[in-house]
Every structure is written in C-alpha cells, then in structure tokens.
Scaffold this motif. Structure first.
Motif, PDB file in Angstrom:
ATOM      1  N   HIS A 119      41.279  -3.780   4.062  1.00 60.04           N
ATOM      2  CA  HIS A 119      40.014  -3.285   3.515  1.00 60.04           C
ATOM      3  C   HIS A 119      39.038  -2.969   4.640  1.00 60.04           C
ATOM      4  O   HIS A 119      39.048  -3.598   5.701  1.00 60.04           O
ATOM      5  CB  HIS A 119      39.412  -4.322   2.558  1.00 60.04           C
ATOM      6  N   ASN A 120      38.211  -1.973   4.415  1.00 57.22           N
ATOM      7  CA  ASN A 120      37.308  -1.488   5.462  1.00 57.22           C
ATOM      8  C   ASN A 120      36.359  -2.553   5.993  1.00 57.22           C
ATOM      9  O   ASN A 120      35.916  -2.478   7.133  1.00 57.22           O
ATOM     10  CB  ASN A 120      36.479  -0.310   4.931  1.00 57.22           C
ATOM     11  N   SER A 121      36.034  -3.552   5.171  1.00 56.97           N
ATOM     12  CA  SER A 121      35.088  -4.576   5.621  1.00 56.97           C
ATOM     13  C   SER A 121      35.751  -5.646   6.482  1.00 56.97           C
ATOM     14  O   SER A 121      35.076  -6.438   7.126  1.00 56.97           O
ATOM     15  CB  SER A 121      34.410  -5.240   4.413  1.00 56.97           C
ATOM     16  N   SER A 122      37.088  -5.662   6.513  1.00 52.94           N
ATOM     17  CA  SER A 122      37.821  -6.688   7.267  1.00 52.94           C
ATOM     18  C   SER A 122      38.224  -6.131   8.632  1.00 52.94           C
ATOM     19  O   SER A 122      39.415  -6.027   8.966  1.00 52.94           O
ATOM     20  CB  SER A 122      39.049  -7.148   6.490  1.00 52.94           C
ATOM     21  N   VAL A 123      37.231  -5.777   9.454  1.00 54.07           N
ATOM     22  CA  VAL A 123      37.521  -5.112  10.728  1.00 54.07           C
ATOM     23  C   VAL A 123      38.229  -6.052  11.709  1.00 54.07           C
ATOM     24  O   VAL A 123      39.083  -5.625  12.481  1.00 54.07           O
ATOM     25  CB  VAL A 123      36.219  -4.568  11.352  1.00 54.07           C
ATOM     26  N   ALA A 124      37.862  -7.331  11.698  1.00 55.57           N
ATOM     27  CA  ALA A 124      38.508  -8.271  12.624  1.00 55.57           C
ATOM     28  C   ALA A 124      39.982  -8.438  12.286  1.00 55.57           C
ATOM     29  O   ALA A 124      40.835  -8.508  13.188  1.00 55.57           O
ATOM     30  CB  ALA A 124      37.801  -9.620  12.584  1.00 55.57           C
ATOM     31  N   VAL A 125      40.284  -8.481  11.003  1.00 56.13           N
ATOM     32  CA  VAL A 125      41.682  -8.614  10.572  1.00 56.13           C
ATOM     33  C   VAL A 125      42.480  -7.378  10.978  1.00 56.13           C
ATOM     34  O   VAL A 125      43.587  -7.477  11.502  1.00 56.13           O
ATOM     35  CB  VAL A 125      41.756  -8.829   9.052  1.00 56.13           C
TER      36      VAL A 125
ATOM     37  N   SER B   4      51.147  -2.510   1.675  1.00 55.83           N
ATOM     38  CA  SER B   4      49.812  -2.009   2.019  1.00 55.83           C
ATOM     39  C   SER B   4      48.799  -2.347   0.932  1.00 55.83           C
ATOM     40  O   SER B   4      47.691  -2.828   1.216  1.00 55.83           O
ATOM     41  CB  SER B   4      49.883  -0.495   2.243  1.00 55.83           C
ATOM     42  N   LYS B   5      49.193  -2.134  -0.310  1.00 58.85           N
ATOM     43  CA  LYS B   5      48.276  -2.416  -1.427  1.00 58.85           C
ATOM     44  C   LYS B   5      48.029  -3.913  -1.576  1.00 58.85           C
ATOM     45  O   LYS B   5      46.893  -4.344  -1.839  1.00 58.85           O
ATOM     46  CB  LYS B   5      48.857  -1.846  -2.727  1.00 58.85           C
ATOM     47  N   THR B   6      49.097  -4.703  -1.431  1.00 48.54           N
ATOM     48  CA  THR B   6      48.940  -6.149  -1.526  1.00 48.54           C
ATOM     49  C   THR B   6      47.971  -6.664  -0.458  1.00 48.54           C
ATOM     50  O   THR B   6      47.069  -7.462  -0.738  1.00 48.54           O
ATOM     51  CB  THR B   6      50.297  -6.855  -1.363  1.00 48.54           C
ATOM     52  N   PHE B   7      48.148  -6.186   0.756  1.00 42.95           N
ATOM     53  CA  PHE B   7      47.288  -6.657   1.838  1.00 42.95           C
ATOM     54  C   PHE B   7      45.863  -6.146   1.671  1.00 42.95           C
ATOM     55  O   PHE B   7      44.908  -6.803   2.088  1.00 42.95           O
ATOM     56  CB  PHE B   7      47.845  -6.230   3.196  1.00 42.95           C
TER      57      PHE B   7
ATOM     58  N   GLN C 202      40.214 -17.481  -9.299  1.00 50.36           N
ATOM     59  CA  GLN C 202      40.363 -16.173  -9.956  1.00 50.36           C
ATOM     60  C   GLN C 202      40.946 -15.132  -8.990  1.00 50.36           C
ATOM     61  O   GLN C 202      41.786 -14.321  -9.364  1.00 50.36           O
ATOM     62  CB  GLN C 202      39.006 -15.700 -10.487  1.00 50.36           C
ATOM     63  N   LYS C 203      40.516 -15.190  -7.726  1.00 47.54           N
ATOM     64  CA  LYS C 203      41.023 -14.239  -6.734  1.00 47.54           C
ATOM     65  C   LYS C 203      42.522 -14.415  -6.525  1.00 47.54           C
ATOM     66  O   LYS C 203      43.286 -13.438  -6.493  1.00 47.54           O
ATOM     67  CB  LYS C 203      40.296 -14.423  -5.408  1.00 47.54           C
ATOM     68  N   GLU C 204      42.935 -15.667  -6.401  1.00 50.00           N
ATOM     69  CA  GLU C 204      44.353 -15.928  -6.177  1.00 50.00           C
ATOM     70  C   GLU C 204      45.184 -15.539  -7.399  1.00 50.00           C
ATOM     71  O   GLU C 204      46.296 -15.026  -7.263  1.00 50.00           O
ATOM     72  CB  GLU C 204      44.562 -17.401  -5.836  1.00 50.00           C
TER      73      GLU C 204
ATOM     74  N   TRP D 196      44.295  -5.945  -1.137  1.00 47.46           N
ATOM     75  CA  TRP D 196      43.608  -6.873  -2.038  1.00 47.46           C
ATOM     76  C   TRP D 196      43.425  -8.244  -1.393  1.00 47.46           C
ATOM     77  O   TRP D 196      42.417  -8.914  -1.621  1.00 47.46           O
ATOM     78  CB  TRP D 196      44.375  -7.012  -3.360  1.00 47.46           C
ATOM     79  N   MET D 197      44.364  -8.645  -0.559  1.00 48.70           N
ATOM     80  CA  MET D 197      44.186  -9.926   0.134  1.00 48.70           C
ATOM     81  C   MET D 197      42.968  -9.881   1.053  1.00 48.70           C
ATOM     82  O   MET D 197      42.174 -10.828   1.113  1.00 48.70           O
ATOM     83  CB  MET D 197      45.445 -10.262   0.959  1.00 48.70           C
ATOM     84  N   SER D 198      42.838  -8.779   1.790  1.00 52.61           N
ATOM     85  CA  SER D 198      41.701  -8.679   2.704  1.00 52.61           C
ATOM     86  C   SER D 198      40.402  -8.437   1.937  1.00 52.61           C
ATOM     87  O   SER D 198      39.344  -8.927   2.324  1.00 52.61           O
ATOM     88  CB  SER D 198      41.933  -7.542   3.710  1.00 52.61           C
ATOM     89  N   TYR D 199      40.506  -7.704   0.822  1.00 57.86           N
ATOM     90  CA  TYR D 199      39.307  -7.461   0.023  1.00 57.86           C
ATOM     91  C   TYR D 199      38.817  -8.756  -0.623  1.00 57.86           C
ATOM     92  O   TYR D 199      37.611  -9.022  -0.688  1.00 57.86           O
ATOM     93  CB  TYR D 199      39.615  -6.420  -1.051  1.00 57.86           C
TER      94      TYR D 199
END
Length: 462
Positions: free
Chosen positions: A142-148, A87-90, A49-51, A92-95
């Motif tokens: 996304h804010n939760s993907s700090v390592a990325v 920016s928007k695509t990435f 579903q995510k993909e 959602w990818m990181s989210y």
C-alpha cells in the motif's frame, strides 16, 4: 456498509453452490465475494476484524486460483494468477498494518517479519521464484507503507546479490554477472520510493527513520556489488582471453602472430578491469601475462617484461596477508619462472664480468709492456752516475750497504735520488772530519739540485 454486513455478504456469496454452473457465473460470484471481503477490510476497526477480513480475502484468492487452474482457457498463466494473489494479499496486509503495526517498533523485527512472510508465500507456491514473490509483494504494498516497500526492494536487491555471490563461488561467472546486473532495478526503484516519501507530508517520522536506515544499507550494498561485479567482469575477460589463447595455440605450426597479439590485448584488458580493485585477480592475471611474454611472444624485451610482471604479481600476492595464496598454481608459476630468470641474469652477469676482467687484464699487460718499452734510458744512466759518486765518496753512515742500495728501486730515479740525499746529508755525517763534512754538503747540494731537475722533467744534469 459496516464490517459485519460486508463479511456476511461475502460469506453468503461464497457459500453458493457452484457445481454444474457456467465458468462465467462462477467467476462473477468469486469476484463479488472478493469485493465484499475487501470492503470488510476497509471497514475493519479492531485488529481482530482486520485479521478476520484478511483471512477471508486470502481464502477468496485461493478459490480464484483453483478456479483458474481448473479453467485454463479463462486464464492461461496460473503462475501469474498466483503472483497477483500474493500482490493483493500483501496489499491488504500492508493496508491493514498487519506487517508494520504498532507492535513492531524495531527495524530488525520488521525485517524478520518480512522474511517470514516471504517464506510463507514461497511454501504456498514453491514453483515461484523468490525474487518474483518479492516483486509481487513490492508491487502490492500500500502507498502509505513506504518503509515496508523500501525494505522489500532492498531485500530483492540483496537476494540478487547473494545469488551472484553463490554463482561466482561456483565459477558460473555469466550467471553471477546477470544477478549483479539485476540489482540495479530494485535499487533504482528504492531511491524513487525514498525520494517520493520526502515529498509526502503524511509519512510518519518512524517510516522516515526506517527509510534512512534502509538507504544506508542500500549504499553499502552498491559498494559491495561494484567490487563483486569488477571481479566477475575481470574473470569473464580472463576466461575469454584463456579460451582464445587455447584456440590460437592449438595449431602452433602456423602460429598467427596477429592473433597472438590479440590474445595478449585480451589479457591486458582483463588486467585493466581489475587493477586496484581486486588485488588477487590482478596478481593472477599478471602471472599469466608474464608467462605469455616469456614463453609465447619471446621478443627481445620479453624477458624484462616477464620479470616485471612476476615481481609485481608476487608483491600483490604477499600483500593479501593473512590470506595465503602461495599454493595457487599462478603464484607458483610466477615464483619458479622469476627464479629461473634471476639465475640466467646472474649467470650472464658473471660471464660478462669474466670477459671484461680478461679484457682489462690484457689491456693492463699491454700498457705495462708499452711503458717498459718506452722507459727513458736516462733513469738507468742517472742511477749509474749516483753509484759512481757513492763509489768515489762512500758515505760514512753506519750500516750503509752499497750493494743493497744499488739493487733497490732500479727503475725509479726519484727514489734513488731521495735515498742518496738522505745518506749524504751533513747532519748524518761525523763532524770531527771537517773535510768529509764539506764533501757531503757539496754532494747533498748537487743531488738536491739534480732531484729538482728530475721533477720538472729535465734530463740535462751534466
């Protein structure tokens, strides 16, 4: 709203016939379709579903890009639209954790995946620069993907570093300096992300570990940047000095020594920029400064200064082993000029030694003549008296030759006396001749007493 409902809503809006419709209405439908797919991504539960949601979002963003390209009045910056889409695509990818999901457990795999994504974005929008794509990705993370996000910022800094190195190798020092200076911005942003992550309890241990690894890489990059920046600034300073030197030396008939010393100060400034930081460049500048002292300034102490510069230049150049710089023009100049200086020094020292030797020889002759002229006549008188004694009382020593005795040591009364004492000593005379034994003993005593007077400087020996 469920995933399926959101997807159907987005698809139904997307399938509307936009032909001959007003741009304002088409733009409104594109926004609604995009929002529906975003809601579907929020509701997605499985990886499939995510993909699917992400594919729909990308398609929607592409339609927006085409729309704005066809309607430039509604958006004059098509590249800006592309960057916002990235920016928007990435985001959602990181989210949706499609970048650093559970299947990517190794840091190197995450690095490779980011590189592939950047390549994909760059291929889709070749008119965009790589650093702008990285910036858009970092901004959209996304804010939760700090390592990325931390990794993207490091890669952006690394991109500027590599660009600076390439420009430096091509001798484009100004562009190299610009790229090295640009490294500071993503580095500062990385440290901000790193510090913020330490305050957020929701950051996973895996992300913290990856951030620590990135931080170590950033520190190494900062050190390498400082080294490269030092070299670039040194080369810029050297180029400025060379340029000013050419300008000053064009009109040698009216050479302005204020400008000459100004150029020399520029060389000295370039040397201070690289001293103990870039050995090869330091050696090159020392060679140039030595030549400047020797052939331009030509002051009384310029030769000594030039010699010191050349010597230090060669020492630094040889310390670069196993790298060989002996074929470089600046090294050859330093070596040839130092050799010529050394020849001049040896020639000068030889001439000076010859002059001093001639001077001392002359002085020695003068002293010798002075002593000969002032030698006491008493020495000759004393010898004559001793010869008279020998003639009156010939010593009875076997093999004695009065002629040879009188010819030797004619200017040393002490030696004559000592020899006389030896030949008249009673122990060397025949004891059966008692009269002669007494005579030789008296003569020996007389001569011994006379010798003691000569040693004390007395000339009264009547």
């Amino acid at each position: 709203m469920s995933f399926d409902k959101c997807m159907k809503e987005g698809e139904s809006i997307e399938q509307k016939d936009v032909e001959n419709k007003s741009p304002a209405l088409v733009e409104k439908w594109l926004d609604k379709s995009y929002d529906a797919y975003c809601n579907a991504a929020l509701a997605a539960m499985s990886r499939t579903q995510k993909e699917k949601a992400l594919a729909s979002i990308q398609r929607s963003l592409e339609r927006k890009r085409v729309f704005y390209a066809d309607n430039p009045r509604r958006c004059g910056d098509i590249n800006g639209v592309k960057l916002r889409n990235i920016s928007k695509t990435f985001y959602w990818m990181s989210y949706l954790q499609l970048v650093s999901d559970e299947r990517v457990s190794d840091f190197e795999h995450l690095t490779d995946k980011i590189d592939l994504l950047v390549d994909d974005f760059e291929a889709a929008a070749p008119e965009l620069s790589r650093d702008s794509i990285l910036s858009a990705m970092a901004e959209g993370t996304h804010n939760s993907s700090v390592a990325v996000k931390g990794l993207i910022l490091f890669k952006k800094a690394k991109f500027f570093f590599n660009s600076g190195v390439v420009y430096g190798e091509c001798n484009e020092v100004k562009l190299a300096k610009y790229n090295f200076e640009e490294i500071q911005r993503p580095v500062e942003e990385f440290y901000r992300v790193f510090n913020d992550a330490q305050k957020i309890s929701s950051v996973s241990s895996k992300d913290r570990q990856q951030l620590d690894e990135i931080k170590e890489e950033v520190r190494i990059l900062e050190g390498e940047t400082l080294t490269e920046m030092t070299q670039v600034i040194g080369r810029l300073s050297l180029a400025a000095a060379n340029e000013k030197h050419e300008e000053v030396m064009k009109n040698q008939e009216t050479l302005d020594f204020e400008l000459v010393y100004y150029v020399y100060d520029l060389y000295h400034h370039a040397l201070s920029q690289v001293r103990d930081k870039d050995v090869e460049l330091e050696a090159e500048i020392l060679s140039i400064m030595g030549t400047y002292q020797l052939k331009v300034l030509k002051m009384p102490n310029s030769r000594n200064k030039a010699k010191n510069y050349y010597t230090k230049c060669i020492e630094l150049a040889l310390s670069l082993h196993p790298k060989n710089v002996t074929t470089e023009k600046w090294y050859k100049d330093a070596e040839d000029n130092l050799r010529d200086l050394q020849k001049d020094v040896l020639k000068s020292e030889h001439e000076k030694d010859s002059e001093e030797k001639q001077k001392y020889t002359k002085e020695l002759l003068e002293v010798s003549q002075f002593l000969d002229d002032r030698r006491s006549p008493a020495d000759y008188q004393l010898k004559n008296e001793i010869l008279a004694i020998i003639e009156k009382y010939p010593p009875k020593v076997q093999g004695f030759d009065a002629k040879n005795f009188g010819a030797s040591d004619e200017q040393d009364s002490k030696k004559v006396l000592r020899k006389a004492i030896q030949i008249y000593h009673p122990d060397k005379q025949p004891k059966e001749d008692r009269l002669w034994f007494w005579t030789s003993e008296r003569i020996t005593m007389f001569l011994t007493e006379l010798l003691s007077k000569v040693k004390t400087g007395s000339s009264n020996h009547n």
